[in-house]
Design a protein around this motif. Sequence first.
Motif, PDB file in Angstrom:
ATOM      1  N   ILE A  28       0.789  -1.135   0.066  1.00  0.00           N
ATOM      2  CA  ILE A  28      -0.085  -0.067  -0.053  1.00  0.00           C
ATOM      3  C   ILE A  28       0.979   1.327   0.185  1.00  0.00           C
ATOM      4  N   GLU A  29       0.730   2.304  -0.923  1.00  0.00           N
ATOM      5  CA  GLU A  29       1.340   3.492  -0.929  1.00  0.00           C
ATOM      6  C   GLU A  29       0.421   4.377   0.123  1.00  0.00           C
ATOM      7  N   LEU A  30       1.101   4.789   1.211  1.00  0.00           N
ATOM      8  CA  LEU A  30       0.534   5.311   2.271  1.00  0.00           C
ATOM      9  C   LEU A  30      -0.021   6.594   2.237  1.00  0.00           C
ATOM     10  N   GLU A  31       0.680   7.498   1.252  1.00  0.00           N
ATOM     11  CA  GLU A  31       0.120   8.856   1.166  1.00  0.00           C
ATOM     12  C   GLU A  31      -1.311   8.854   0.337  1.00  0.00           C
ATOM     13  N   SER A  32      -1.209   8.220  -0.579  1.00  0.00           N
ATOM     14  CA  SER A  32      -2.366   8.405  -1.461  1.00  0.00           C
ATOM     15  C   SER A  32      -3.611   7.476  -0.721  1.00  0.00           C
ATOM     16  N   GLU A  74      -5.121   9.874   1.747  1.00  0.00           N
ATOM     17  CA  GLU A  74      -5.895  10.968   1.259  1.00  0.00           C
ATOM     18  C   GLU A  74      -7.049  10.322   0.861  1.00  0.00           C
ATOM     19  N   GLU A  75      -7.130   9.303   0.180  1.00  0.00           N
ATOM     20  CA  GLU A  75      -8.372   8.577  -0.292  1.00  0.00           C
ATOM     21  C   GLU A  75      -9.398   8.291   0.926  1.00  0.00           C
ATOM     22  N   LEU A  76      -8.740   7.840   2.139  1.00  0.00           N
ATOM     23  CA  LEU A  76      -9.678   7.544   3.376  1.00  0.00           C
ATOM     24  C   LEU A  76     -10.131   8.838   3.762  1.00  0.00           C
ATOM     25  N   LEU A  77      -9.554   9.911   3.827  1.00  0.00           N
ATOM     26  CA  LEU A  77     -10.035  11.117   4.374  1.00  0.00           C
ATOM     27  C   LEU A  77     -11.204  11.666   3.691  1.00  0.00           C
ATOM     28  N   GLN A 127     -13.152  10.004   1.562  1.00  0.00           N
ATOM     29  CA  GLN A 127     -14.251   9.254   1.647  1.00  0.00           C
ATOM     30  C   GLN A 127     -15.017   9.120   2.983  1.00  0.00           C
ATOM     31  N   LYS A 128     -14.234   9.272   4.295  1.00  0.00           N
ATOM     32  CA  LYS A 128     -14.845   9.178   5.511  1.00  0.00           C
ATOM     33  C   LYS A 128     -15.115  10.352   6.026  1.00  0.00           C
ATOM     34  N   PHE A 129     -14.220  11.363   5.999  1.00  0.00           N
ATOM     35  CA  PHE A 129     -14.285  12.390   6.897  1.00  0.00           C
ATOM     36  C   PHE A 129     -14.591  13.664   5.991  1.00  0.00           C
ATOM     37  N   ARG A 130     -14.967  13.747   4.763  1.00  0.00           N
ATOM     38  CA  ARG A 130     -15.034  14.875   3.899  1.00  0.00           C
ATOM     39  C   ARG A 130     -15.944  15.991   4.384  1.00  0.00           C
ATOM     40  N   ASN A 131     -17.024  15.383   5.072  1.00  0.00           N
ATOM     41  CA  ASN A 131     -18.161  16.396   5.601  1.00  0.00           C
ATOM     42  C   ASN A 131     -18.516  15.898   6.769  1.00  0.00           C
ATOM     43  N   ARG A 132     -17.734  15.952   7.955  1.00  0.00           N
ATOM     44  CA  ARG A 132     -18.195  15.410   9.271  1.00  0.00           C
ATOM     45  C   ARG A 132     -18.904  16.274  10.032  1.00  0.00           C
ATOM     46  N   ASN A 133     -20.235  15.890  10.280  1.00  0.00           N
ATOM     47  CA  ASN A 133     -21.214  16.621  10.919  1.00  0.00           C
ATOM     48  C   ASN A 133     -21.408  18.104  10.347  1.00  0.00           C
ATOM     49  N   ASN A 172      -2.963  -5.690   4.659  1.00  0.00           N
ATOM     50  CA  ASN A 172      -4.327  -5.585   4.195  1.00  0.00           C
ATOM     51  C   ASN A 172      -4.881  -4.210   4.155  1.00  0.00           C
ATOM     52  N   ARG A 173      -5.445  -3.833   2.996  1.00  0.00           N
ATOM     53  CA  ARG A 173      -6.179  -2.298   2.861  1.00  0.00           C
ATOM     54  C   ARG A 173      -7.320  -2.265   3.590  1.00  0.00           C
ATOM     55  N   GLU A 174      -8.290  -3.209   3.702  1.00  0.00           N
ATOM     56  CA  GLU A 174      -9.430  -3.037   4.262  1.00  0.00           C
ATOM     57  C   GLU A 174      -9.177  -2.728   5.998  1.00  0.00           C
ATOM     58  N   GLY A 175      -8.377  -3.793   6.445  1.00  0.00           N
ATOM     59  CA  GLY A 175      -7.939  -3.861   7.740  1.00  0.00           C
ATOM     60  C   GLY A 175      -7.357  -2.374   8.134  1.00  0.00           C
ATOM     61  N   LEU A 176      -6.466  -1.960   7.324  1.00  0.00           N
ATOM     62  CA  LEU A 176      -5.537  -1.067   7.883  1.00  0.00           C
ATOM     63  C   LEU A 176      -6.642   0.528   7.894  1.00  0.00           C
ATOM     64  N   GLY A 177      -7.374   0.370   6.786  1.00  0.00           N
ATOM     65  CA  GLY A 177      -8.518   1.491   6.859  1.00  0.00           C
ATOM     66  C   GLY A 177      -9.337   1.529   7.871  1.00  0.00           C
ATOM     67  N   ILE A 178      -9.887   0.351   8.604  1.00  0.00           N
ATOM     68  CA  ILE A 178     -10.571   0.191   9.629  1.00  0.00           C
ATOM     69  C   ILE A 178      -9.766   0.900  10.864  1.00  0.00           C
ATOM     70  N   ILE A 179      -8.616   0.430  11.232  1.00  0.00           N
ATOM     71  CA  ILE A 179      -7.816   0.993  12.133  1.00  0.00           C
ATOM     72  C   ILE A 179      -7.465   2.475  12.277  1.00  0.00           C
ATOM     73  N   LEU A 180      -7.141   3.028  10.743  1.00  0.00           N
ATOM     74  CA  LEU A 180      -6.798   4.414  10.808  1.00  0.00           C
ATOM     75  C   LEU A 180      -8.230   5.071  10.885  1.00  0.00           C
ATOM     76  N   THR A 181      -9.094   4.639  10.475  1.00  0.00           N
ATOM     77  CA  THR A 181     -10.532   5.175  10.513  1.00  0.00           C
ATOM     78  C   THR A 181     -11.099   5.457  11.933  1.00  0.00           C
ATOM     79  N   ILE A 182     -10.767   4.598  12.753  1.00  0.00           N
ATOM     80  CA  ILE A 182     -11.206   4.545  14.188  1.00  0.00           C
ATOM     81  C   ILE A 182     -10.069   5.418  15.062  1.00  0.00           C
TER      82      ILE A 182
END
Length: 408
Positions: free
Chosen positions: A277-281, A284-287, A289-295, A312-322
């Motif tokens: 996984i290329e971490l920078e992109s 950016e993609e996770l932010l 999708q998940k936090f573009r317009n929070r409340n 794993n992309r999905e697992g890392l995404g879950i951890i970072l989102t939390i």
Amino acid sequence: MKNLKLTTKLALVNTFATVILVSVVLGITYLYFYKLAMRPVLEDFSNPGRFVTAISTPFGKQYIVLRWDAYVADLEERVVVNDPYGIGLIEETGLKKIGNRYFYMTSVQNVIIGKEITAVIRFLENIRKLFILAILLLAIGVAVFTYFLTRKNVKELKEFISQIELLGGTDVTKRVEMVATTYELRELVQKFNELMERIERSYKAQEAFVSAVSHELRTPVATLLGYVNMLKRWGMNDENVLRESVQAIEESSKEIKQIIENMLLIARVETLTEENIELESFCEELLHQKFRNRNHESIDVEIRGKGTMKTNREGLGIILTILLDNAFNHGAPPYLIEIKNNEIAVVNHGEKIPEEVIPKIFERFFKGEKSTGTGLGLYIANEIAKKLGLKIQVDSNEERTIFKIVKD
């Protein structure tokens, strides 16, 4: 073969493999002896002049036999020139068996030359018989030895199976207790007991988790039922009661939904696979999708550095989102994501987490004093991290708090 006992199968397989191997070795050895024994014969016949000399005379072709043991016959005139063995006219070449004797014949210009090589062939036959007898004795010996040796080992294996059957599949605290004499069986018993220990830990953790989730769900469910009863009694006529009940039901429903989703995340993580996984992109993609317009408010998160991580992309995404969600809820800006190879750090500048609290924040259903969540977020993040071979490290002081995801 399907209906044979294991001891018999192993004895047959080992015997068959041994016989094939020894047969090949002895076959090659026999060919060596054959060539060694036949070499003088072939060298002898390579020079026919050693046996006979043909002379042309006015009376026709005459033969001078130089060796007493040489058989000589003229095929053109069908005449036996010299026959010390009394075998008559022979027209074919090669190895010939006549009676109980062996002869080797060759031809030179319509002249058959030969001699008896019974001693050589008898010697080769004796070697062949000796080798066949050796193979038979070896096969019997290997079969008997393998059978009794395997029978002893299989007896211990049967004891192991019997102890497994006694477990019954209901008591995960029981272990196989036997002293194995072979390394393989000792290792099998050890690995089985280690497996049972993991199953026991998983089973107890599942029991505790289900119990805790059930306890945690009891409060929002009770709240739902309470406000439903209020709606039935007064909500139809009192607008304030209606508004309060609907809001409470909505909050309780969201809480129940979050608990259920967290449970599903832990169950799904068992099937995750790895990729680079290329971490920078990725961040950016996770932010986006998940936090573009929070409340309905934009959250400014700065990303620093570059790097990659194999996970794993999905697992890392879950951890970072939390971790980001935790930073937004309990921390303060500015928010940073710092990236290196095999490392992501989520930084916020909120209040310090007390040192005595840090060891507890990854426990199931642990909540801080100001927390309004279920107490499962960081627990789930840590569980997923462990299953992906990652670690979550926490460093908090008066200036900032860092949650760092590190690849082992």
